[in-house]
Design a protein around this motif. Structure first.
Motif, PDB file in Angstrom:
ATOM      1  N   GLU A  91       0.851  -1.184  -0.066  1.00 25.39           N
ATOM      2  CA  GLU A  91       0.010   0.008  -0.089  1.00 25.39           C
ATOM      3  C   GLU A  91       0.699   1.336   0.092  1.00 25.39           C
ATOM      4  O   GLU A  91       1.903   1.038   0.349  1.00 25.39           O
ATOM      5  CB  GLU A  91      -0.907   0.002   1.215  1.00 25.39           C
ATOM      6  CG  GLU A  91      -2.287  -0.748   0.922  1.00 25.39           C
ATOM      7  CD  GLU A  91      -3.158  -1.126   2.087  1.00 25.39           C
ATOM      8  OE1 GLU A  91      -2.748  -0.532   3.240  1.00 25.39           O
ATOM      9  OE2 GLU A  91      -3.914  -1.976   2.130  1.00 25.39           O
ATOM     10  N   ARG A  92       0.304   2.261  -0.322  1.00 25.39           N
ATOM     11  CA  ARG A  92       0.992   3.659  -0.594  1.00 25.39           C
ATOM     12  C   ARG A  92       1.704   3.987   0.865  1.00 25.39           C
ATOM     13  O   ARG A  92       2.912   4.142   0.854  1.00 25.39           O
ATOM     14  CB  ARG A  92       0.118   4.885  -0.917  1.00 25.39           C
ATOM     15  CG  ARG A  92       0.835   5.909  -1.556  1.00 25.39           C
ATOM     16  CD  ARG A  92       0.101   6.718  -2.523  1.00 25.39           C
ATOM     17  NE  ARG A  92      -1.038   7.694  -1.835  1.00 25.39           N
ATOM     18  CZ  ARG A  92      -0.683   8.878  -1.460  1.00 25.39           C
ATOM     19  NH1 ARG A  92       0.426   9.466  -1.650  1.00 25.39           N
ATOM     20  NH2 ARG A  92      -1.514   9.347  -0.871  1.00 25.39           N
ATOM     21  N   GLN A  93       0.732   3.870   1.907  1.00 24.70           N
ATOM     22  CA  GLN A  93       1.627   3.921   3.354  1.00 24.70           C
ATOM     23  C   GLN A  93       1.617   2.525   3.629  1.00 24.70           C
ATOM     24  O   GLN A  93       0.837   1.832   4.080  1.00 24.70           O
ATOM     25  CB  GLN A  93       0.734   4.771   3.984  1.00 24.70           C
ATOM     26  CG  GLN A  93       0.922   4.678   5.725  1.00 24.70           C
ATOM     27  CD  GLN A  93       2.685   5.106   5.696  1.00 24.70           C
ATOM     28  OE1 GLN A  93       2.895   6.111   5.464  1.00 24.70           O
ATOM     29  NE2 GLN A  93       3.535   4.454   5.919  1.00 24.70           N
ATOM     30  N   SER A 142       2.327  -0.898   5.689  1.00 23.58           N
ATOM     31  CA  SER A 142       2.050  -1.024   7.120  1.00 23.58           C
ATOM     32  C   SER A 142       2.438  -2.601   7.434  1.00 23.58           C
ATOM     33  O   SER A 142       2.230  -3.447   6.550  1.00 23.58           O
ATOM     34  CB  SER A 142       0.692  -0.804   7.794  1.00 23.58           C
ATOM     35  OG  SER A 142      -0.282  -1.475   6.982  1.00 23.58           O
ATOM     36  N   ARG A 171       6.912   3.270  14.114  1.00 24.89           N
ATOM     37  CA  ARG A 171       7.055   3.446  12.587  1.00 24.89           C
ATOM     38  C   ARG A 171       8.530   2.932  12.485  1.00 24.89           C
ATOM     39  O   ARG A 171       9.495   2.916  13.396  1.00 24.89           O
ATOM     40  CB  ARG A 171       7.283   4.827  12.023  1.00 24.89           C
ATOM     41  CG  ARG A 171       5.696   5.706  12.063  1.00 24.89           C
ATOM     42  CD  ARG A 171       5.931   6.947  11.585  1.00 24.89           C
ATOM     43  NE  ARG A 171       4.855   7.622  11.796  1.00 24.89           N
ATOM     44  CZ  ARG A 171       4.737   9.015  11.165  1.00 24.89           C
ATOM     45  NH1 ARG A 171       5.697   9.753  11.195  1.00 24.89           N
ATOM     46  NH2 ARG A 171       3.398   9.661  11.195  1.00 24.89           N
ATOM     47  N   GLU A 216      11.658   6.720   3.854  1.00 28.66           N
ATOM     48  CA  GLU A 216      10.053   6.311   3.862  1.00 28.66           C
ATOM     49  C   GLU A 216       9.899   5.318   5.084  1.00 28.66           C
ATOM     50  O   GLU A 216      10.662   4.511   5.241  1.00 28.66           O
ATOM     51  CB  GLU A 216       9.984   5.722   2.400  1.00 28.66           C
ATOM     52  CG  GLU A 216       8.518   5.325   2.117  1.00 28.66           C
ATOM     53  CD  GLU A 216       8.150   4.773   0.605  1.00 28.66           C
ATOM     54  OE1 GLU A 216       9.409   4.668  -0.224  1.00 28.66           O
ATOM     55  OE2 GLU A 216       7.082   4.347   0.443  1.00 28.66           O
ATOM     56  N   TYR A 217       8.747   5.340   5.548  1.00 26.38           N
ATOM     57  CA  TYR A 217       8.241   4.432   6.706  1.00 26.38           C
ATOM     58  C   TYR A 217       7.164   3.458   6.394  1.00 26.38           C
ATOM     59  O   TYR A 217       6.408   3.712   5.628  1.00 26.38           O
ATOM     60  CB  TYR A 217       8.294   5.342   8.012  1.00 26.38           C
ATOM     61  CG  TYR A 217       6.731   5.998   7.979  1.00 26.38           C
ATOM     62  CD1 TYR A 217       5.752   5.418   8.702  1.00 26.38           C
ATOM     63  CD2 TYR A 217       6.867   7.347   7.616  1.00 26.38           C
ATOM     64  CE1 TYR A 217       4.659   6.142   8.513  1.00 26.38           C
ATOM     65  CE2 TYR A 217       5.503   7.976   7.681  1.00 26.38           C
ATOM     66  CZ  TYR A 217       4.502   7.448   8.107  1.00 26.38           C
ATOM     67  OH  TYR A 217       3.427   7.982   8.261  1.00 26.38           O
ATOM     68  N   HIS A 249       4.431   1.714   8.772  1.00 29.03           N
ATOM     69  CA  HIS A 249       3.667   2.025  10.098  1.00 29.03           C
ATOM     70  C   HIS A 249       3.570   0.654  10.831  1.00 29.03           C
ATOM     71  O   HIS A 249       3.027  -0.421  10.154  1.00 29.03           O
ATOM     72  CB  HIS A 249       2.238   2.476   9.835  1.00 29.03           C
ATOM     73  CG  HIS A 249       1.393   2.698  11.008  1.00 29.03           C
ATOM     74  ND1 HIS A 249       0.300   1.559  11.329  1.00 29.03           N
ATOM     75  CD2 HIS A 249       1.238   3.923  11.834  1.00 29.03           C
ATOM     76  CE1 HIS A 249      -0.026   2.302  12.322  1.00 29.03           C
ATOM     77  NE2 HIS A 249       0.398   3.486  12.646  1.00 29.03           N
TER      78      HIS A 249
END
Ligand code: AVI
Length: 325
Positions: A32-34, A36, A259, A281-282, A284
């Motif tokens: 996903e874009r963010q 996790s 993170r 870039e992290y 979550h």
């Protein structure tokens, strides 16, 4: 001496081969874009040891504060609960893990029945072996289920009004809407009984920052270890040394986010997929919501719980809430 696994950590996630579905889900979240990783993967065997070490840190106040509140207010809390359910109600320990916290209440609640609920049956059964010899008057059983998806199933194991026990502020690891859903489901399975739940309270960002990014780096190791676990689960090639632990305090949402930020641009591979991460870039890995006392009382009432009462420490860091079904 107790080992780490005998104390406060949630039970380790089962170590059997993950289902294809689970592998697909883990990979999908990484894509996903963010990106996790679900916090449930923080708790493999090493993760449980590291979490236990966290509870010993000077900076991590929740475990010892909850214990101190229970010790200081044991009598009024037990009186409140027994007023609702009478003596000898079953004590139902949600996410029991090593069953280390519930026995504190056996005597004051006149408990004769203990139901330890946790996905990791073997881990709980091991803990019950020792407990049975120490508390011969208490009937004990383990119910293996996933609290997040299967809580309503618990109803068939509880025949009369029960005291549900959910300590440690694990409720804070859920989104507020999910927490509300869980509290509703708890209400439905309590059969007219009561709830005792530990909740971490909102406090200064500096104190939260220290609690989730301790000076000795134990929380950082706990967080990075999730990458080792994911490597095992999906065959990925994360190098934990290339990821920096970050505890981000979000004052607006009143939560601490854990993170892992990439140290340098890198590509992570696993069978059937890969993801490129830019420098910094992290991923979550966890939310830990901190409630206000009134806000949590409202949430309990919205979920159907009545007459919530709470007890706290001198610095109002943490609260134990009790409520009637
Ligand atoms: C298990 N849970 C309540 C802990 C918390 O404080 O949210 C997990 C944890 N994460 C970092 N430190 C501790």
């Amino acid at each position: 001496m107790t080992t780490a696994l005998d104390t406060t950590a949630p039970a380790p996630a089962p170590t059997a081969q993950p289902l294809q579905d689970e592998r697909t889900r883990i990979a999908a979240h990484l894509m996903e874009r963010q990106a996790s990783i679900s916090p449930r993967y923080l708790y493999d065997a090493l993760g449980c040891h590291l979490f236990d070490a966290i509870t010993e840190l000077d900076e991590y106040y929740p475990t010892r504060t909850e214990r101190a509140i229970a010790e200081q207010h044991r009598v009024p809390i037990a009186d409140f609960l027994t007023d609702q359910v009478g003596p000898q109600a079953p004590l139902v320990d949600l996410g029991a893990g090593s069953c280390s916290k519930a026995p504190f209440w056996f005597g004051s609640l006149g408990c004769t029945e203990y139901v330890a609920v946790d996905l990791a049956r073997e881990h709980v059964e091991r803990a019950l072996l020792g407990l049975r010899t120490r508390h011969p008057g208490v009937r004990m059983q383990c119910v293996a289920l996933d609290l997040v998806w299967q809580l309503p199933r618990l109803a068939s194991h509880i025949a009369r009004p029960a005291v549900l026990f959910y300590p440690g502020s694990s409720i804070g690891n859920f989104e507020p809407e999910q927490a509300l859903r869980l509290l509703r489901e708890m209400h439905a399975v309590a059969r007219g009984g009561a709830l005792l739940i530990g909740v971490d309270l909102w406090k200064s960002p500096a104190e939260l920052q220290a609690a989730y990014d301790d000076a000795t780096g134990v929380t950082a190791a706990f967080n990075r270890n999730v990458l080792r676990h994911v490597n095992r689960l999906i065959g990925a090639d994360f190098d934990p040394r290339q990821w920096q632990h970050i505890a981000h305090v979000d004052s607006e949402r009143q939560r601490v986010e854990m993170r892992l930020a990439a140290i340098g641009a890198q590509t992570v591979h696993w069978p059937g997929g890969e993801r490129h991460f830019a420098d910094a870039e992290y991923i979550h890995t966890e939310n830990s919501y901190k409630w206000k006392r009134d806000g949590f009382a409202d949430c309990l009432q919205q979920a159907g719980w009545q007459a919530p009462r709470s007890w706290t420490d001198d610095h109002a860091r943490f609260a134990l809430f009790a409520a009637a079904a």
